[in-house]
Design an enzyme around this catalytic site. Sequence first.
Site, PDB file in Angstrom:
ATOM      1  N   LYS A 134      -0.781   4.736  10.007  1.00 33.75           N
ATOM      2  CA  LYS A 134      -0.676   5.579   8.993  1.00 33.75           C
ATOM      3  C   LYS A 134      -0.708   7.133   9.416  1.00 33.75           C
ATOM      4  O   LYS A 134       0.395   7.755   9.188  1.00 33.75           O
ATOM      5  CB  LYS A 134      -1.513   5.488   7.940  1.00 33.75           C
ATOM      6  N   TYR A 171      -5.072   0.331  12.185  1.00 35.42           N
ATOM      7  CA  TYR A 171      -4.273   0.307  10.943  1.00 35.42           C
ATOM      8  C   TYR A 171      -4.031   1.898  10.645  1.00 35.42           C
ATOM      9  O   TYR A 171      -3.251   2.583  10.174  1.00 35.42           O
ATOM     10  CB  TYR A 171      -4.959  -0.443   9.744  1.00 35.42           C
ATOM     11  N   SER A 216      -2.780   6.644   3.148  1.00 32.52           N
ATOM     12  CA  SER A 216      -3.943   5.931   2.795  1.00 32.52           C
ATOM     13  C   SER A 216      -4.934   7.206   2.983  1.00 32.52           C
ATOM     14  O   SER A 216      -4.881   8.068   3.961  1.00 32.52           O
ATOM     15  CB  SER A 216      -4.112   4.720   3.527  1.00 32.52           C
TER      16      SER A 216
HETATM   17  P1  NAD Z   1       1.222  -5.921   0.744  1.00 39.59           P
HETATM   18  O1  NAD Z   1       0.891  -6.452   1.827  1.00 39.59           O
HETATM   19  O2  NAD Z   1       1.001  -6.580  -0.505  1.00 39.59           O
HETATM   20  O3  NAD Z   1       2.764  -5.281   0.707  1.00 39.59           O
HETATM   21  C1  NAD Z   1       3.278  -4.765   1.709  1.00 39.59           C
HETATM   22  C2  NAD Z   1       4.585  -5.573   1.668  1.00 39.59           C
HETATM   23  O4  NAD Z   1       5.440  -5.160   3.113  1.00 39.59           O
HETATM   24  C3  NAD Z   1       4.531  -7.190   1.950  1.00 39.59           C
HETATM   25  O5  NAD Z   1       5.346  -7.645   0.839  1.00 39.59           O
HETATM   26  C4  NAD Z   1       4.996  -7.535   3.281  1.00 39.59           C
HETATM   27  O6  NAD Z   1       5.582  -8.858   3.256  1.00 39.59           O
HETATM   28  C5  NAD Z   1       6.022  -6.402   3.634  1.00 39.59           C
HETATM   29  N1  NAD Z   1       6.327  -6.197   4.856  1.00 39.59           N
HETATM   30  C6  NAD Z   1       5.140  -5.937   5.786  1.00 39.59           C
HETATM   31  N2  NAD Z   1       5.662  -5.687   7.244  1.00 39.59           N
HETATM   32  C7  NAD Z   1       7.272  -5.742   7.094  1.00 39.59           C
HETATM   33  C8  NAD Z   1       8.315  -5.778   7.932  1.00 39.59           C
HETATM   34  N3  NAD Z   1       8.242  -5.449   9.111  1.00 39.59           N
HETATM   35  N4  NAD Z   1       9.476  -5.749   7.217  1.00 39.59           N
HETATM   36  C9  NAD Z   1       9.679  -6.164   6.056  1.00 39.59           C
HETATM   37  N5  NAD Z   1       8.611  -6.264   5.026  1.00 39.59           N
HETATM   38  C10 NAD Z   1       7.263  -6.155   5.667  1.00 39.59           C
HETATM   39  O7  NAD Z   1       0.351  -4.419   0.451  1.00 39.59           O
HETATM   40  P2  NAD Z   1       0.202  -3.407  -0.587  1.00 39.59           P
HETATM   41  O8  NAD Z   1      -1.135  -3.440  -1.003  1.00 39.59           O
HETATM   42  O9  NAD Z   1       1.258  -3.371  -1.683  1.00 39.59           O
HETATM   43  O10 NAD Z   1       0.448  -2.231   0.024  1.00 39.59           O
HETATM   44  C11 NAD Z   1       1.684  -1.474   0.260  1.00 39.59           C
HETATM   45  C12 NAD Z   1       1.564  -0.031   1.136  1.00 39.59           C
HETATM   46  O11 NAD Z   1       0.541   0.483   0.809  1.00 39.59           O
HETATM   47  C13 NAD Z   1       1.135  -0.478   2.556  1.00 39.59           C
HETATM   48  O12 NAD Z   1       2.107   0.274   3.471  1.00 39.59           O
HETATM   49  C14 NAD Z   1      -0.119  -0.157   2.781  1.00 39.59           C
HETATM   50  O13 NAD Z   1      -0.769  -0.076   4.090  1.00 39.59           O
HETATM   51  C15 NAD Z   1      -0.266   1.143   1.805  1.00 39.59           C
HETATM   52  N6  NAD Z   1      -1.516   1.221   1.298  1.00 39.59           N
HETATM   53  C16 NAD Z   1      -2.012   0.248   0.630  1.00 39.59           C
HETATM   54  C17 NAD Z   1      -3.426   0.269   0.092  1.00 39.59           C
HETATM   55  C18 NAD Z   1      -4.368  -0.860  -0.615  1.00 39.59           C
HETATM   56  O14 NAD Z   1      -5.523  -0.732  -0.823  1.00 39.59           O
HETATM   57  N7  NAD Z   1      -3.665  -1.767  -1.136  1.00 39.59           N
HETATM   58  C19 NAD Z   1      -4.283   1.650   0.163  1.00 39.59           C
HETATM   59  C20 NAD Z   1      -3.645   2.507   1.057  1.00 39.59           C
HETATM   60  C21 NAD Z   1      -2.389   2.483   1.457  1.00 39.59           C
HETATM   61  N1  UFG Z   2     -17.480  -4.031  -0.559  1.00 42.96           N
HETATM   62  C1  UFG Z   2     -18.619  -4.833  -0.742  1.00 42.96           C
HETATM   63  N2  UFG Z   2     -18.272  -6.132  -0.607  1.00 42.96           N
HETATM   64  C2  UFG Z   2     -16.915  -6.748  -0.383  1.00 42.96           C
HETATM   65  C3  UFG Z   2     -16.022  -5.921  -0.279  1.00 42.96           C
HETATM   66  C4  UFG Z   2     -16.022  -4.567  -0.283  1.00 42.96           C
HETATM   67  O1  UFG Z   2     -19.352  -4.312  -0.754  1.00 42.96           O
HETATM   68  O2  UFG Z   2     -16.987  -8.032  -0.294  1.00 42.96           O
HETATM   69  C5  UFG Z   2     -17.619  -2.562  -0.598  1.00 42.96           C
HETATM   70  C6  UFG Z   2     -17.237  -1.827   0.556  1.00 42.96           C
HETATM   71  O3  UFG Z   2     -18.456  -1.879   1.377  1.00 42.96           O
HETATM   72  C7  UFG Z   2     -17.179  -0.614   0.074  1.00 42.96           C
HETATM   73  C8  UFG Z   2     -16.320  -0.717  -1.281  1.00 42.96           C
HETATM   74  O4  UFG Z   2     -16.831  -2.141  -1.464  1.00 42.96           O
HETATM   75  O5  UFG Z   2     -18.100   0.309  -0.143  1.00 42.96           O
HETATM   76  C9  UFG Z   2     -14.760  -0.824  -1.438  1.00 42.96           C
HETATM   77  O6  UFG Z   2     -14.416  -1.625  -0.302  1.00 42.96           O
HETATM   78  P1  UFG Z   2     -12.795  -2.134  -0.029  1.00 42.96           P
HETATM   79  O7  UFG Z   2     -12.626  -2.956   1.083  1.00 42.96           O
HETATM   80  O8  UFG Z   2     -12.249  -2.746  -1.331  1.00 42.96           O
HETATM   81  O9  UFG Z   2     -11.951  -0.711   0.285  1.00 42.96           O
HETATM   82  P2  UFG Z   2     -12.245   0.461   1.357  1.00 42.96           P
HETATM   83  O10 UFG Z   2     -12.465   1.716   0.781  1.00 42.96           O
HETATM   84  O11 UFG Z   2     -13.230  -0.210   2.427  1.00 42.96           O
HETATM   85  O12 UFG Z   2     -10.877   0.316   2.103  1.00 42.96           O
HETATM   86  C10 UFG Z   2      -9.629   0.532   1.074  1.00 42.96           C
HETATM   87  C11 UFG Z   2      -8.264  -0.049   1.900  1.00 42.96           C
HETATM   88  C12 UFG Z   2      -8.106   0.356   3.161  1.00 42.96           C
HETATM   89  C13 UFG Z   2      -7.837   1.806   3.199  1.00 42.96           C
HETATM   90  C14 UFG Z   2      -9.015   2.573   2.487  1.00 42.96           C
HETATM   91  C15 UFG Z   2      -8.764   4.140   2.142  1.00 42.96           C
HETATM   92  O13 UFG Z   2      -8.919  -1.659   1.981  1.00 42.96           O
HETATM   93  O14 UFG Z   2      -6.844  -0.108   3.703  1.00 42.96           O
HETATM   94  O15 UFG Z   2      -9.303   1.896   1.112  1.00 42.96           O
HETATM   95  O16 UFG Z   2      -7.725   4.109   1.362  1.00 42.96           O
HETATM   96  F1  UFG Z   2      -7.675   2.312   4.565  1.00 42.96           F
END
Ligand code: NAD
Ligand code: UFG
Length: 337
Positions: A152, A148, A124
């Site tokens: 990573k 978190y 991330s």
């Molecule tokens: P998500 O929660 O929708 O998907 C993650 C999946 O992993 C879920 O289906 C959950 O049930 C499964 N899981 C969690 N722990 C587990 C375990 N111990 N064993 C088996 N399954 C398990 O999340 P996502 O948004 O699809 O994210 C996928 C990956 O990308 C994650 O590693 C997350 O940290 C990373 N990521 C997500 C974002 C974002 O904004 N969505 C940003 C950066 C990185």
């Molecule tokens: N925001 C609002 N109102 C809300 C939610 C978010 O104003 O209700 C704003 C936040 O302050 C930020 C922007 O919208 O300025 C984006 O916020 P998000 O929560 O959607 O995303 P972030 O960038 O804070 O975080 C995301 C993921 C994290 C990850 C990070 C960097 O949620 O897991 O991007 O990859 F670590």
Amino acid sequence: MAILITGGAGYIGSHAMVEFLEAGKELVCVDNLSNSKETSLQRVKQITGKEVKFYKVDLLDIDALEKVFLENNIESCIHFAGLKAVGESCSKPLLYYHNNITGTLNLCKLLSKYNAKRIVFSSSATVYGKPASVPITEDFPLSTTNPYGETKLMIERILKDLWASDNEWSVSILRYFNPIGAHKSGLIGEDPRDIPNNLLPYVAQVALGKRECLSVHGNDYNTHDGTGVRDYIHVVDLAKAHLCALERAEKITGVEYFNIGTGKGYSVLDVVKAYEEATGAKVNYKIGPRRPGDIDECYANPEKAYKILGWKAQYNLEDMCKDSYNWQSKNPNGYEE
Ligand code: NAD
Ligand code: UFG
């Protein structure tokens, strides 16, 4: 030969499975469904017409996980599984460290044992902490501000050490910026539990009338309109990056890091406006206080991914907003009936 997809029932994993299946790949999905529902897998089948072998297995249960390796000819892995809520990671750090780190250690032990030393890992942009400038390149200093993010960064380091100990490994670390949007079909999308923490799912629920008003977390940031700027990337573009990364990992060994973003930064108010324009729906908002831990600006320089992986984002913010709204309006309660 099959590709193991951990966390494939989740938001990004389900979109990636569609892309891999459409590219003719054989997949085995492992997910404990702690943050997802099996319906997403049925929808993946509906979109692609292809069956995915699914195991409801927790990565923490190494014996159950080993059974998956014994029953399938796994040659590589796309590792999505993990817990991802920043706020929750602060209140439950041990849960996050145990789930994300131990789960990854178990997975790597088995990938090593069964000689499937090829992994694409979901990292991330959070590993850049509070970047000194934007756009961010992969060689920026790394730091984190919450458990978190720490998981990573630790996993990135674990994978690097693993490769250093055994050069047969091929490790591709994808640092995602802000994935949003949904598959064009509206059959799969983001389905947050409870009240959404992230901007887009919240905006979608306000647009649909499920929630009254978006709280904009602060308008005194050092950005063009004072609200936080992020690099939003369509989840289908992100999904495709995994195909490119795996293709590369099949050719070379080593550890490589890639920013997966569009290179463009949009503020919260830019997103609200784009959402209204793309969908015709109203997004009511009010300016609230800053959210602790938030940064002013975060966007990628994604050139390395283009040069080395040949990957580039195709969709723009309007597409992302339209597809988000399409998914949300077809599934107002997510995957629940
Ligand atoms: P998500 O929660 O929708 O998907 C993650 C999946 O992993 C879920 O289906 C959950 O049930 C499964 N899981 C969690 N722990 C587990 C375990 N111990 N064993 C088996 N399954 C398990 O999340 P996502 O948004 O699809 O994210 C996928 C990956 O990308 C994650 O590693 C997350 O940290 C990373 N990521 C997500 C974002 C974002 O904004 N969505 C940003 C950066 C990185
Ligand atoms: N925001 C609002 N109102 C809300 C939610 C978010 O104003 O209700 C704003 C936040 O302050 C930020 C922007 O919208 O300025 C984006 O916020 P998000 O929560 O959607 O995303 P972030 O960038 O804070 O975080 C995301 C993921 C994290 C990850 C990070 C960097 O949620 O897991 O991007 O990859 F670590």
